[in-house]
Every structure is written in C-alpha cells, then in structure tokens.
Design a protein around this motif. Structure first.
Motif, mmCIF file in Angstrom:
data_model
loop_
_atom_site.group_PDB
_atom_site.id
_atom_site.type_symbol
_atom_site.label_atom_id
_atom_site.label_comp_id
_atom_site.label_asym_id
_atom_site.label_seq_id
_atom_site.Cartn_x
_atom_site.Cartn_y
_atom_site.Cartn_z
ATOM 1 N N GLU A 15 113.811 40.568 -42.042
ATOM 2 C CA GLU A 15 114.338 40.157 -40.850
ATOM 3 C C GLU A 15 114.134 41.547 -40.036
ATOM 4 O OE1 GLU A 15 118.168 39.149 -40.258
ATOM 5 O OE2 GLU A 15 118.186 39.199 -38.241
ATOM 6 N N VAL A 16 113.420 41.785 -39.091
ATOM 7 C CA VAL A 16 113.147 42.876 -38.256
ATOM 8 C C VAL A 16 114.437 43.091 -37.505
ATOM 9 C CG1 VAL A 16 112.121 43.957 -36.235
ATOM 10 C CG2 VAL A 16 110.653 42.425 -37.942
ATOM 11 N N GLN A 17 115.092 44.520 -37.697
ATOM 12 C CA GLN A 17 116.461 44.766 -36.824
ATOM 13 C C GLN A 17 116.274 46.005 -36.181
ATOM 14 O OE1 GLN A 17 119.817 44.287 -39.210
ATOM 15 N NE2 GLN A 17 120.533 42.936 -37.757
ATOM 16 N N LEU A 18 116.355 46.394 -35.091
ATOM 17 C CA LEU A 18 116.978 47.691 -34.446
ATOM 18 C C LEU A 18 118.285 47.639 -33.915
ATOM 19 C CD1 LEU A 18 113.688 47.583 -32.231
ATOM 20 C CD2 LEU A 18 114.079 49.118 -34.334
ATOM 21 N N VAL A 19 118.883 48.816 -34.371
ATOM 22 C CA VAL A 19 120.419 49.000 -33.715
ATOM 23 C C VAL A 19 120.368 50.200 -33.206
ATOM 24 C CG1 VAL A 19 122.640 49.043 -34.770
ATOM 25 C CG2 VAL A 19 120.771 47.518 -35.803
ATOM 26 N N GLU A 20 120.852 50.235 -32.000
ATOM 27 C CA GLU A 20 121.043 51.394 -31.505
ATOM 28 C C GLU A 20 122.669 51.806 -31.480
ATOM 29 O OE1 GLU A 20 118.496 48.700 -28.385
ATOM 30 O OE2 GLU A 20 120.157 48.599 -29.796
ATOM 31 N N SER A 21 122.650 53.179 -31.451
ATOM 32 C CA SER A 21 124.244 53.633 -31.262
ATOM 33 C C SER A 21 123.987 54.935 -30.413
ATOM 34 C CB SER A 21 124.620 53.819 -32.663
ATOM 35 O OG SER A 21 123.631 54.840 -33.473
ATOM 36 N N SER A 49 120.641 56.831 -30.700
ATOM 37 C CA SER A 49 119.875 56.635 -32.418
ATOM 38 C C SER A 49 119.599 55.230 -32.381
ATOM 39 C CB SER A 49 120.658 56.924 -33.420
ATOM 40 O OG SER A 49 121.113 58.314 -33.561
ATOM 41 N N CYS A 50 118.288 54.764 -32.831
ATOM 42 C CA CYS A 50 117.734 53.686 -33.311
ATOM 43 C C CYS A 50 117.172 53.462 -34.478
ATOM 44 C CB CYS A 50 116.594 53.338 -32.289
ATOM 45 S SG CYS A 50 115.746 51.869 -32.565
ATOM 46 N N ALA A 51 118.470 52.650 -35.225
ATOM 47 C CA ALA A 51 118.009 52.465 -36.768
ATOM 48 C C ALA A 51 117.104 51.114 -37.035
ATOM 49 C CB ALA A 51 119.257 52.413 -37.444
ATOM 50 N N ASN A 87 113.745 56.104 -41.119
ATOM 51 C CA ASN A 87 113.477 54.746 -40.170
ATOM 52 C C ASN A 87 114.306 54.815 -38.989
ATOM 53 O OD1 ASN A 87 111.926 53.795 -42.067
ATOM 54 N ND2 ASN A 87 112.843 52.312 -42.967
ATOM 55 N N THR A 88 114.472 55.988 -38.412
ATOM 56 C CA THR A 88 115.251 56.071 -37.301
ATOM 57 C C THR A 88 114.574 57.217 -36.107
ATOM 58 O OG1 THR A 88 117.158 56.027 -38.534
ATOM 59 C CG2 THR A 88 117.327 56.960 -36.238
ATOM 60 N N ALA A 89 114.698 56.368 -34.820
ATOM 61 C CA ALA A 89 114.284 57.054 -33.634
ATOM 62 C C ALA A 89 115.456 57.653 -32.879
ATOM 63 C CB ALA A 89 113.272 56.050 -32.773
ATOM 64 N N TYR A 90 115.427 58.544 -31.876
ATOM 65 C CA TYR A 90 116.365 59.245 -31.388
ATOM 66 C C TYR A 90 116.074 59.475 -29.889
ATOM 67 C CZ TYR A 90 117.667 60.575 -36.258
ATOM 68 O OH TYR A 90 117.957 60.584 -37.411
#
Length: 128
Positions: free
Chosen positions: A1-7, A21-23, A77-80
């Motif tokens: 399952e594709v997931q993107l979680v911002e924080s 952050s985008c995990a 696997n994270t973008a900022y």
C-alpha cells in the motif's frame, strides 16, 4: 500500500521556520519525484516545490524562492521542505505527493495530475 505521511506543521510567528517531512512507504521511493503543494481556505491547491526522481533537480514557486528548500533522503524514504522566513501568506495545509519518474526543474509547471499519490496534509499557520 502506497503511503505518504506528512509531519512537522504547526503554528509559528512571522519570520520563523518549520521543517516539513514526508515519509513514504509502499513504493520504490527513488523512482518517484516528490512535490509539495499547499491549499489555503477558499483557494486552489498550488505547487510550492518539487524534486526530481533522477538527478535531484528542483522547482520552486516564485514566492518561496530563497526561503524554502526541498530535499530528499532516499535511504530514509523521506522528503523534506525546510521553510524559513515564513510569512502569513504561507498559511495553508501542506501536502506532499509522489509522481512516478517525475522530472521537475525551474521550468516545470506544477500540475496535480502529475502526482498519483498524496499525503493527508499538515497544517502550517503563520501568525503576525
């Protein structure tokens, strides 16, 4: 399952900084360009920044150039999105999104249709 979680969103005063952050999970992160969009109440979603899947080329909306910096850590696997010198007009819900093999540079024109997966968003409020 594709997931993107911002924080990393929150309330900050004018001139302050936040780092979003985008995990990502569920897909090969290296192969995807990552975009940051934002949506303020009553306004359309707009592209803020983007970083390519290939060579790390980037795009920034004119109003955030010199203040925001996008980056990615493929090992995590994270973008900022580092946001400095924040202004009240930066107040919005910020979303990260992933686009398969997306290339973006300074000539790119953000289009939500380029991105197939989206996070749930994180609120950024800049108070004056």
């Amino acid at each position: 399952e594709v997931q993107l979680v911002e924080s990393g969103g929150g309330l900050v005063q004018v001139g302050g900084s936040l780092r979003l952050s985008c995990a990502a999970s569920g897909f090969r992160f290296d192969d995807y360009g990552i975009g940051w969009f934002r949506q303020a109440p009553g306004k359309e979603r707009e592209g803020v920044s983007c970083i390519s899947s290939s060579d790390g080329s980037t795009y920034y909306k004119d109003s955030v150039k010199g203040r925001f910096t996008i980056s990615r850590d493929n090992a995590r696997n994270t973008a900022y999105l580092q946001m400095n010198s924040l202004k009240p007009e930066d107040t919005a819900v910020y979303y990260c999104a992933a686009g398969d093999s997306l290339y973006c540079d300074e000539t790119y024109s953000p289009d939500t249709r380029d991105f197939g997966s989206w996070g749930q968003g994180t609120q950024v409020t800049v108070s004056s």
